[in-house]
Design a protein around this motif. Structure first.
Motif, mmCIF file in Angstrom:
data_model
loop_
_atom_site.group_PDB
_atom_site.id
_atom_site.type_symbol
_atom_site.label_atom_id
_atom_site.label_comp_id
_atom_site.label_asym_id
_atom_site.label_seq_id
_atom_site.Cartn_x
_atom_site.Cartn_y
_atom_site.Cartn_z
ATOM 1 N N PHE A 194 -11.520 -5.554 -6.980
ATOM 2 C CA PHE A 194 -10.358 -5.067 -6.240
ATOM 3 C C PHE A 194 -9.069 -5.637 -6.831
ATOM 4 C CE2 PHE A 194 -7.293 -5.851 -2.753
ATOM 5 C CZ PHE A 194 -7.047 -4.539 -2.365
ATOM 6 N N VAL A 195 -9.072 -6.932 -7.130
ATOM 7 C CA VAL A 195 -7.892 -7.575 -7.709
ATOM 8 C C VAL A 195 -7.551 -6.960 -9.070
ATOM 9 C CG1 VAL A 195 -6.993 -9.732 -8.669
ATOM 10 C CG2 VAL A 195 -8.131 -9.740 -6.448
ATOM 11 N N LYS A 196 -8.564 -6.680 -9.862
ATOM 12 C CA LYS A 196 -8.315 -6.024 -11.153
ATOM 13 C C LYS A 196 -7.665 -4.667 -10.957
ATOM 14 C CE LYS A 196 -11.990 -8.257 -13.841
ATOM 15 N NZ LYS A 196 -13.286 -8.066 -14.547
ATOM 16 N N ASN A 197 -8.058 -3.963 -9.901
ATOM 17 C CA ASN A 197 -7.483 -2.643 -9.643
ATOM 18 C C ASN A 197 -6.060 -2.734 -9.083
ATOM 19 O OD1 ASN A 197 -8.594 -0.190 -10.423
ATOM 20 N ND2 ASN A 197 -8.966 0.496 -8.327
ATOM 21 N N LEU A 198 -5.686 -3.906 -8.558
ATOM 22 C CA LEU A 198 -4.295 -4.105 -8.139
ATOM 23 C C LEU A 198 -3.372 -4.144 -9.358
ATOM 24 C CD1 LEU A 198 -4.612 -6.865 -5.351
ATOM 25 C CD2 LEU A 198 -4.262 -4.409 -5.027
ATOM 26 N N ASP A 199 -3.947 -4.533 -10.491
ATOM 27 C CA ASP A 199 -3.219 -4.556 -11.766
ATOM 28 C C ASP A 199 -1.963 -5.436 -11.692
ATOM 29 O OD1 ASP A 199 -3.025 -3.825 -14.447
ATOM 30 O OD2 ASP A 199 -1.719 -2.109 -14.027
ATOM 31 N N GLY A 200 -2.128 -6.599 -11.039
ATOM 32 C CA GLY A 200 -1.026 -7.563 -10.979
ATOM 33 C C GLY A 200 0.007 -7.290 -9.911
ATOM 34 N N LYS A 201 -0.143 -6.219 -9.154
ATOM 35 C CA LYS A 201 0.840 -5.876 -8.119
ATOM 36 C C LYS A 201 0.408 -6.414 -6.757
ATOM 37 C CE LYS A 201 2.381 -1.711 -10.518
ATOM 38 N NZ LYS A 201 2.522 -0.235 -10.453
ATOM 39 N N VAL A 202 0.870 -7.621 -6.450
ATOM 40 C CA VAL A 202 0.622 -8.236 -5.142
ATOM 41 C C VAL A 202 1.976 -8.383 -4.461
ATOM 42 C CG1 VAL A 202 -0.317 -10.231 -3.923
ATOM 43 C CG2 VAL A 202 -1.380 -9.472 -6.053
ATOM 44 N N LEU A 203 2.132 -7.759 -3.321
ATOM 45 C CA LEU A 203 3.434 -7.677 -2.656
ATOM 46 C C LEU A 203 3.777 -8.940 -1.874
ATOM 47 C CD1 LEU A 203 3.213 -3.962 -1.427
ATOM 48 C CD2 LEU A 203 4.085 -4.863 -3.594
ATOM 49 N N GLY A 204 5.074 -9.168 -1.699
ATOM 50 C CA GLY A 204 5.540 -10.405 -1.086
ATOM 51 C C GLY A 204 5.488 -10.477 0.422
ATOM 52 N N GLY A 205 5.149 -9.389 1.096
ATOM 53 C CA GLY A 205 5.075 -9.409 2.552
ATOM 54 C C GLY A 205 4.384 -8.179 3.088
ATOM 55 N N SER A 206 3.843 -8.276 4.299
ATOM 56 C CA SER A 206 3.073 -7.167 4.876
ATOM 57 C C SER A 206 3.919 -5.920 5.117
ATOM 58 C CB SER A 206 2.410 -7.613 6.181
ATOM 59 O OG SER A 206 3.384 -8.089 7.099
ATOM 60 N N SER A 207 5.205 -6.101 5.422
ATOM 61 C CA SER A 207 6.060 -4.938 5.680
ATOM 62 C C SER A 207 6.247 -4.089 4.428
ATOM 63 C CB SER A 207 7.431 -5.377 6.207
ATOM 64 O OG SER A 207 8.132 -6.137 5.238
ATOM 65 N N MET A 208 6.107 -4.701 3.262
ATOM 66 C CA MET A 208 6.275 -3.967 2.009
ATOM 67 C C MET A 208 5.121 -2.990 1.779
ATOM 68 S SD MET A 208 7.559 -7.129 -0.416
ATOM 69 C CE MET A 208 7.948 -6.098 -1.839
ATOM 70 N N VAL A 209 3.992 -3.222 2.449
ATOM 71 C CA VAL A 209 2.830 -2.349 2.288
ATOM 72 C C VAL A 209 3.081 -1.007 2.971
ATOM 73 C CG1 VAL A 209 0.375 -2.028 2.767
ATOM 74 C CG2 VAL A 209 1.224 -4.276 2.065
ATOM 75 N N TYR A 210 3.265 -1.019 4.289
ATOM 76 C CA TYR A 210 3.406 0.263 4.990
ATOM 77 C C TYR A 210 4.707 0.971 4.643
ATOM 78 C CZ TYR A 210 5.313 -3.116 8.461
ATOM 79 O OH TYR A 210 5.977 -4.135 9.091
ATOM 80 N N LYS A 211 5.758 0.214 4.369
ATOM 81 C CA LYS A 211 7.011 0.847 3.942
ATOM 82 C C LYS A 211 6.831 1.488 2.570
ATOM 83 C CE LYS A 211 10.227 -2.101 6.534
ATOM 84 N NZ LYS A 211 11.276 -3.150 6.424
ATOM 85 N N GLY A 212 6.141 0.790 1.685
ATOM 86 C CA GLY A 212 5.917 1.298 0.338
ATOM 87 C C GLY A 212 5.114 2.589 0.326
ATOM 88 N N ILE A 213 4.125 2.665 1.210
ATOM 89 C CA ILE A 213 3.295 3.883 1.295
ATOM 90 C C ILE A 213 4.094 5.026 1.907
ATOM 91 C CG2 ILE A 213 1.204 4.890 2.281
ATOM 92 C CD1 ILE A 213 0.050 1.988 2.277
ATOM 93 N N ALA A 214 4.779 4.746 3.001
ATOM 94 C CA ALA A 214 5.567 5.790 3.670
ATOM 95 C C ALA A 214 6.693 6.313 2.781
ATOM 96 C CB ALA A 214 6.141 5.251 4.979
ATOM 97 N N ASP A 215 7.267 5.427 1.958
ATOM 98 C CA ASP A 215 8.381 5.814 1.088
ATOM 99 C C ASP A 215 7.926 6.420 -0.239
ATOM 100 O OD1 ASP A 215 10.078 4.880 3.030
ATOM 101 O OD2 ASP A 215 10.512 2.976 2.032
ATOM 102 N N GLY A 216 6.606 6.471 -0.467
ATOM 103 C CA GLY A 216 6.098 7.081 -1.684
ATOM 104 C C GLY A 216 6.044 6.170 -2.889
ATOM 105 N N GLU A 217 6.188 4.864 -2.683
ATOM 106 C CA GLU A 217 6.074 3.929 -3.806
ATOM 107 C C GLU A 217 4.613 3.696 -4.173
ATOM 108 O OE1 GLU A 217 8.218 0.322 -3.086
ATOM 109 O OE2 GLU A 217 9.887 1.377 -2.113
ATOM 110 N N PHE A 218 3.738 3.798 -3.180
ATOM 111 C CA PHE A 218 2.296 3.642 -3.373
ATOM 112 C C PHE A 218 1.583 4.779 -2.654
ATOM 113 C CE2 PHE A 218 3.959 -0.649 -3.777
ATOM 114 C CZ PHE A 218 3.239 -1.178 -4.848
ATOM 115 N N PRO A 219 0.497 5.302 -3.225
ATOM 116 C CA PRO A 219 -0.259 6.343 -2.536
ATOM 117 C C PRO A 219 -1.177 5.789 -1.454
ATOM 118 C CG PRO A 219 -1.204 5.942 -4.699
ATOM 119 C CD PRO A 219 0.053 5.131 -4.627
ATOM 120 N N VAL A 220 -1.708 4.575 -1.659
ATOM 121 C CA VAL A 220 -2.647 3.978 -0.703
ATOM 122 C C VAL A 220 -2.362 2.490 -0.540
ATOM 123 C CG1 VAL A 220 -4.501 5.622 -1.252
ATOM 124 C CG2 VAL A 220 -4.370 3.453 -2.487
ATOM 125 N N GLY A 221 -2.919 1.913 0.525
ATOM 126 C CA GLY A 221 -2.765 0.479 0.744
ATOM 127 C C GLY A 221 -3.555 0.032 1.957
#
Length: 340
Positions: A199-226
């Motif tokens: 799973f970590v390899k599939n993150l490809d070094g992208k570990v976000l700095g806070g939980s709010s960045m996850v759902y905001k990132g998905i809703a805003d189209g920065e990430f397709p899944v999370g």
């Protein structure tokens, strides 16, 4: 005679000064504090209406300190000799359990309405809401036939570098998600670490700095899944965002976020009132209606439109193990991220 008179006057002045001092101390003791300092990793949209209602009802001023769960807990530990906070509100309960020496046992007024599943055995913390972990996805970026339905689906190479996941050392909910993945994949031959390594390899070094960045990132189209909290995802769904939610088929967890009385709190009485307020039926009904959170109280129904709790596949989440092994789990995860 003069010496006797002077001695008498001296003794009289000492007694008067002592009496005044005692009266001043007594007055100071009688003067109640009118504030409470709350440490919380919750988002503003949850914090603000609840704190406003508490202040309106009690006239007690709330001084708020916000940051990530990990940062606040470490701050709390550093301040243990001179506590500057009174209440800790939010963050995964197992993260709070790991710092239980910094909290003082307390039972809120409605403790009997909260099942043992949602509170510590020694009353060092109480659950605030039950929080299933989910896979969230952006419907504009993920085709219906490609929606990941399991933890294993997240290992697909098409998601490499496209998964939103927060740093578990900074986010209590992310730590819960990490342990949930370990538990769901405990039969991989390495107690779940073979799965997490992939799973970590599939993150490809992208570990976000806070939980709010996850759902905001998905809703805003920065990430397709999370991976995020159910309530965070449903807040966006309720707001009209084109996102969806999946409960992984191998099972997820529904660990509560916690709240606790900080040991040595300078505004202890007000802190207890604040905890009573958070556990009250009024507030628990509010978080269901306004924030799509599942209440920890037995007498409060779940949010409308959400999958019934009994239909969500759950892993056998070992709360005590998650708490007592937190340092080791964090180190292993960090080593995987840096390629050790």
């Amino acid at each position: 005679m003069k010496k006797v008179l002077l001695l008498f006057i001296g003794v009289f002045m000492i007694l008067v000064t002592a009496a005044c001092s005692d009266n001043a101390s007594s007055t100071k003791e009688k003067k109640k504090s009118n504030k409470v300092t709350v440490y919380s990793p919750h988002q503003a949209e949850i914090i603000n209406p609840i704190i406003k209602e508490f202040q309106d009802r009690t006239k007690i001023e709330v001084e708020l300190v916000t940051s990530g769960t990990g940062e606040l807990l470490n701050r709390l530990k550093a301040e243990s000799d001179n506590p500057l906070g009174d209440v800790f509100w939010g963050g995964g309960a197992e993260s709070i359990e790991a710092f239980k020496e910094n909290f003082e046992p307390y039972k809120p007024k409605d403790d009997d309405k909260i099942p043992n599943t949602y509170k510590s055995t020694d009353n060092s913390w109480i659950g605030f809401s039950a929080l299933p972990m989910v896979i969230m996805y952006n419907k504009d970026m993920v085709k219906e036939n490609e929606v990941p339905g399991s933890w294993n689906d997240l290992l697909n190479s098409k998601w490499k570098g496209k998964i939103a996941f927060a740093d578990p050392s900074k986010s209590g909910s992310s730590y819960t998600q990490l342990v949930t993945m370990l538990t769901a994949n405990k039969d991989d031959g390495k107690n779940g670490w073979d799965y997490v390594s992939k799973f970590v390899k599939n993150l490809d070094g992208k570990v976000l700095g806070g939980s709010s960045m996850v759902y905001k990132g998905i809703a805003d189209g920065e990430f397709p899944v999370g991976i995020t909290l159910e309530e965070a995802a449903y807040r966006y769904i309720s707001g009209g965002a084109n996102v969806g939610v999946i409960y992984p088929s191998e099972g997820t967890s529904a660990v509560p976020d916690g709240m606790a009385l900080i040991k040595g709190a300078k505004n202890k009485e007000n802190a207890q009132k604040f905890l009573d307020f958070l556990a009250s039926k009024d507030v628990q009904e509010l978080i269901v209606k306004e924030f799509n959170r599942r209440s920890v109280r037995e007498d409060v129904e779940g949010p409308n439109g959400l999958t019934p709790s009994k239909e969500i596949p759950l892993v056998d989440y070992d709360f005590n193990w998650a708490s007592s092994n937190q340092d080791d789990v964090m180190k292993k995860f960090k080593d995987l991220v840096i390629g050790k």
